[in-house]
Design a protein around this motif. Structure first.
Motif, PDB file in Angstrom:
ATOM      1  N   CYS A   1       0.866  -1.169   0.000  1.00  0.00           N
ATOM      2  CA  CYS A   1       0.000   0.000   0.000  1.00  0.00           C
ATOM      3  C   CYS A   1       0.904   1.222   0.000  1.00  0.00           C
ATOM      4  O   CYS A   1       2.110   1.121   0.205  1.00  0.00           O
ATOM      5  N   LEU A   2       0.324   2.350  -0.260  1.00  0.00           N
ATOM      6  CA  LEU A   2       1.080   3.595  -0.302  1.00  0.00           C
ATOM      7  C   LEU A   2       0.671   4.478   0.864  1.00  0.00           C
ATOM      8  O   LEU A   2      -0.460   4.407   1.340  1.00  0.00           O
ATOM      9  N   GLN A   3       1.599   5.304   1.305  1.00  0.00           N
ATOM     10  CA  GLN A   3       1.321   6.262   2.368  1.00  0.00           C
ATOM     11  C   GLN A   3       1.036   7.625   1.749  1.00  0.00           C
ATOM     12  O   GLN A   3       1.624   7.988   0.726  1.00  0.00           O
ATOM     13  N   ALA A   4       0.162   8.381   2.375  1.00  0.00           N
ATOM     14  CA  ALA A   4      -0.259   9.681   1.846  1.00  0.00           C
ATOM     15  C   ALA A   4       0.900  10.655   1.680  1.00  0.00           C
ATOM     16  O   ALA A   4       0.849  11.536   0.829  1.00  0.00           O
ATOM     17  N   VAL A   5       1.956  10.486   2.463  1.00  0.00           N
ATOM     18  CA  VAL A   5       3.090  11.408   2.400  1.00  0.00           C
ATOM     19  C   VAL A   5       4.120  11.011   1.344  1.00  0.00           C
ATOM     20  O   VAL A   5       5.090  11.732   1.123  1.00  0.00           O
ATOM     21  N   GLN A   6       3.909   9.867   0.688  1.00  0.00           N
ATOM     22  CA  GLN A   6       4.851   9.458  -0.352  1.00  0.00           C
ATOM     23  C   GLN A   6       4.685  10.342  -1.580  1.00  0.00           C
ATOM     24  O   GLN A   6       3.594  10.835  -1.875  1.00  0.00           O
ATOM     25  N   LEU A   7       5.782  10.517  -2.294  1.00  0.00           N
ATOM     26  CA  LEU A   7       5.783  11.356  -3.486  1.00  0.00           C
ATOM     27  C   LEU A   7       5.298  10.572  -4.696  1.00  0.00           C
ATOM     28  O   LEU A   7       5.379   9.344  -4.734  1.00  0.00           O
ATOM     29  N   ALA A   8       4.837  11.299  -5.694  1.00  0.00           N
ATOM     30  CA  ALA A   8       4.359  10.676  -6.927  1.00  0.00           C
ATOM     31  C   ALA A   8       5.444   9.816  -7.562  1.00  0.00           C
ATOM     32  O   ALA A   8       5.168   8.709  -8.027  1.00  0.00           O
ATOM     33  N   CYS A   9       6.689  10.294  -7.557  1.00  0.00           N
ATOM     34  CA  CYS A   9       7.774   9.523  -8.171  1.00  0.00           C
ATOM     35  C   CYS A   9       7.997   8.201  -7.442  1.00  0.00           C
ATOM     36  O   CYS A   9       8.280   7.177  -8.069  1.00  0.00           O
ATOM     37  N   GLU A  10       7.841   8.183  -6.116  1.00  0.00           N
ATOM     38  CA  GLU A  10       7.972   6.943  -5.349  1.00  0.00           C
ATOM     39  C   GLU A  10       6.836   5.982  -5.684  1.00  0.00           C
ATOM     40  O   GLU A  10       7.053   4.777  -5.847  1.00  0.00           O
ATOM     41  N   ALA A  11       5.631   6.516  -5.792  1.00  0.00           N
ATOM     42  CA  ALA A  11       4.467   5.682  -6.095  1.00  0.00           C
ATOM     43  C   ALA A  11       4.601   5.036  -7.468  1.00  0.00           C
ATOM     44  O   ALA A  11       4.318   3.846  -7.630  1.00  0.00           O
ATOM     45  N   VAL A  12       5.054   5.801  -8.449  1.00  0.00           N
ATOM     46  CA  VAL A  12       5.233   5.261  -9.800  1.00  0.00           C
ATOM     47  C   VAL A  12       6.268   4.139  -9.775  1.00  0.00           C
ATOM     48  O   VAL A  12       6.068   3.084 -10.380  1.00  0.00           O
ATOM     49  N   THR A  13       7.348   4.332  -9.040  1.00  0.00           N
ATOM     50  CA  THR A  13       8.397   3.312  -8.942  1.00  0.00           C
ATOM     51  C   THR A  13       7.870   2.044  -8.276  1.00  0.00           C
ATOM     52  O   THR A  13       8.083   0.935  -8.774  1.00  0.00           O
ATOM     53  N   ILE A  14       7.175   2.190  -7.151  1.00  0.00           N
ATOM     54  CA  ILE A  14       6.639   1.038  -6.421  1.00  0.00           C
ATOM     55  C   ILE A  14       5.645   0.275  -7.286  1.00  0.00           C
ATOM     56  O   ILE A  14       5.688  -0.954  -7.374  1.00  0.00           O
ATOM     57  N   MET A  15       4.759   1.003  -7.947  1.00  0.00           N
ATOM     58  CA  MET A  15       3.736   0.356  -8.758  1.00  0.00           C
ATOM     59  C   MET A  15       4.343  -0.313  -9.988  1.00  0.00           C
ATOM     60  O   MET A  15       3.972  -1.434 -10.339  1.00  0.00           O
ATOM     61  N   SER A  16       5.279   0.337 -10.627  1.00  0.00           N
ATOM     62  CA  SER A  16       5.914  -0.229 -11.821  1.00  0.00           C
ATOM     63  C   SER A  16       6.743  -1.461 -11.483  1.00  0.00           C
ATOM     64  O   SER A  16       6.648  -2.484 -12.151  1.00  0.00           O
ATOM     65  N   ASN A  17       7.554  -1.358 -10.439  1.00  0.00           N
ATOM     66  CA  ASN A  17       8.408  -2.486 -10.045  1.00  0.00           C
ATOM     67  C   ASN A  17       7.605  -3.674  -9.531  1.00  0.00           C
ATOM     68  O   ASN A  17       8.008  -4.819  -9.699  1.00  0.00           O
ATOM     69  N   GLY A  18       6.474  -3.399  -8.896  1.00  0.00           N
ATOM     70  CA  GLY A  18       5.662  -4.474  -8.335  1.00  0.00           C
ATOM     71  C   GLY A  18       4.601  -5.005  -9.273  1.00  0.00           C
ATOM     72  O   GLY A  18       3.887  -5.951  -8.947  1.00  0.00           O
ATOM     73  N   GLY A  19       4.451  -4.383 -10.437  1.00  0.00           N
ATOM     74  CA  GLY A  19       3.449  -4.819 -11.397  1.00  0.00           C
ATOM     75  C   GLY A  19       2.019  -4.507 -10.972  1.00  0.00           C
ATOM     76  O   GLY A  19       1.092  -5.226 -11.313  1.00  0.00           O
ATOM     77  N   HIS A  20       1.837  -3.408 -10.226  1.00  0.00           N
ATOM     78  CA  HIS A  20       0.511  -3.025  -9.733  1.00  0.00           C
ATOM     79  C   HIS A  20      -0.086  -1.934 -10.618  1.00  0.00           C
ATOM     80  O   HIS A  20       0.585  -0.963 -10.942  1.00  0.00           O
ATOM     81  N   ASP A  21      -1.360  -2.095 -10.969  1.00  0.00           N
ATOM     82  CA  ASP A  21      -2.068  -1.056 -11.717  1.00  0.00           C
ATOM     83  C   ASP A  21      -2.638   0.005 -10.786  1.00  0.00           C
ATOM     84  O   ASP A  21      -2.813   1.150 -11.168  1.00  0.00           O
ATOM     85  N   SER A  22      -2.950  -0.401  -9.561  1.00  0.00           N
ATOM     86  CA  SER A  22      -3.495   0.528  -8.572  1.00  0.00           C
ATOM     87  C   SER A  22      -3.150   0.028  -7.175  1.00  0.00           C
ATOM     88  O   SER A  22      -2.925  -1.166  -6.969  1.00  0.00           O
ATOM     89  N   LEU A  23      -3.101   0.971  -6.231  1.00  0.00           N
ATOM     90  CA  LEU A  23      -2.811   0.632  -4.838  1.00  0.00           C
ATOM     91  C   LEU A  23      -3.605   1.552  -3.914  1.00  0.00           C
ATOM     92  O   LEU A  23      -3.858   2.713  -4.252  1.00  0.00           O
ATOM     93  N   PRO A  24      -3.966   1.046  -2.726  1.00  0.00           N
ATOM     94  CA  PRO A  24      -4.648   1.898  -1.754  1.00  0.00           C
ATOM     95  C   PRO A  24      -3.665   2.883  -1.121  1.00  0.00           C
ATOM     96  O   PRO A  24      -2.476   2.595  -0.994  1.00  0.00           O
ATOM     97  N   VAL A  25      -4.189   4.029  -0.730  1.00  0.00           N
ATOM     98  CA  VAL A  25      -3.383   5.070  -0.080  1.00  0.00           C
ATOM     99  C   VAL A  25      -3.938   5.274   1.330  1.00  0.00           C
ATOM    100  O   VAL A  25      -5.142   5.464   1.510  1.00  0.00           O
ATOM    101  N   TYR A  26      -3.038   5.221   2.323  1.00  0.00           N
ATOM    102  CA  TYR A  26      -3.414   5.405   3.722  1.00  0.00           C
ATOM    103  C   TYR A  26      -2.643   6.578   4.304  1.00  0.00           C
ATOM    104  O   TYR A  26      -1.477   6.780   3.986  1.00  0.00           O
ATOM    105  N   GLY A  27      -3.312   7.337   5.158  1.00  0.00           N
ATOM    106  CA  GLY A  27      -2.672   8.440   5.857  1.00  0.00           C
ATOM    107  C   GLY A  27      -3.178   8.502   7.274  1.00  0.00           C
ATOM    108  O   GLY A  27      -4.391   8.459   7.504  1.00  0.00           O
TER     109      GLY A  27
END
Length: 96
Positions: free
Chosen positions: A26-52
């Motif tokens: 999952c992604l944290q609300a404070v993560q940056l867009a560039c981090e999210a793109v990297t996590i999703m691309s490397n993990g093969g995820h099309d979408s992920l939940p965001v928690y804050g």
């Protein structure tokens, strides 16, 4: 009843039941867009939940991130948009 708090309690705090040593993705609300793109691309995820702050804030799709980063922005805004926090992106895109 299933709600975002139940999901947080059962999944995020305790981990995946089949493998308690492996945290769910999952992604944290404070993560940056560039981090999210990297996590999703490397993990093969099309979408992920965001928690804050322990609360479900929404789901972000790779397609949404690409649209946010590249839509109506020239190269001068690309770096700036890659450094937006996910919470801000969800707010801007009316995903919350």
């Amino acid at each position: 009843m299933i709600n975002s708090q139940n999901i947080y309690e059962k999944v995020l705090k305790k981990g995946i039941e089949t493998n308690p040593n492996e945290a769910p993705v999952c992604l944290q609300a404070v993560q940056l867009a560039c981090e999210a793109v990297t996590i999703m691309s490397n993990g093969g995820h099309d979408s992920l939940p965001v928690y804050g702050e322990g609360k479900y804030m929404g789901t972000i799709c790779l397609k949404d991130l690409n649209q946010f980063i590249y839509a109506s922005s020239g190269p001068q805004l690309l770096y700036h948009k890659l450094n937006f926090e996910l919470e801000s992106i969800l707010y801007i895109m009316n995903k919350t």
